[in-house]
Design a protein around this motif. Sequence first.
Motif: not given
Length: 192
Positions: A53-55, A162-168, A187-191
């Motif tokens: 991941y890239n912040k 990232f949000n696009y992937a979560l939605n997938r 998502s859970l750890h708000k990274i």
Amino acid sequence: MNNSIKILTSEIICKGWHTLKKVTFEYLQKDGTWQTQTREVYDRGNGAVILLYNKDKKTIILTRQFRMPTYVNGNSTGMMVEACAGLLDNDNPEDCIKRETEEETGYKISDVKKIFEAYMSPGSVTEILYFFIAEYSQDMKVHEGGGVAHEQENIEVLEMDFNYALNRIETGEIKDAKTILLLQYISLHKIL
Ligand SMILES: Nc1nc2c(ncn2[C@@H]2O[C@H](COP(=O)(O)OP(=O)(O)O[C@H]3O[C@H](CO)[C@@H](O)[C@H](O)[C@@H]3O)[C@@H](O)[C@H]2O)c(=O)[nH]1
Ligand SMILES: [Mg+2]
């Protein structure tokens, strides 16, 4: 050690790429009697998986590849979007995932964080999977990735919001359990 289980025999019924065994055992029931049971156990070794991941960009790195077992069970293209993963072979999980990351994604990473481990299909497959996350940046990219040619991997590398992937996950376009667990962890750890 479980004193309620006595393994009687463990027989290889198929030795192909991996090993399928038939294990016959006695199981101590609540009424004190022993019951004989048989279970097939597929041993394909253990594995490791990582979500890069890239912040700053709020992006992640995923892969896309053909998976025959899904093709014969309802996945019409057979293509799967997955976090980078591999079998341990003789490595420890951390060395394995660093090697797989470079082979499959082209990113050379040094710091990884282990987050948990899980049996992925405990009723039939022995495999335990070690889960990692790591930050990536453009300067860590050393080649195009794609996997090892002689292993016929043909892996496509995807950089995804990232949000696009979560939605997938909700739309059913991401259907791989290890990948879903990793996305939900981030998502859970708000990274991101
Ligand atoms: N010829 C041949 N090749 C095989 C066979 N089964 C697997 N392979 C190949 O062996 C290579 C293994 O690549 P890895 O990157 O080490 O493993 P992986 O398949 O990505 O495994 C990961 O995903 C699995 C599925 O989710 C996980 O089960 C595993 O733990 C790991 O996370 C792949 O190229 C795969 O196609 C087979 O029966 N025959
Ligand atoms: Mg792999």
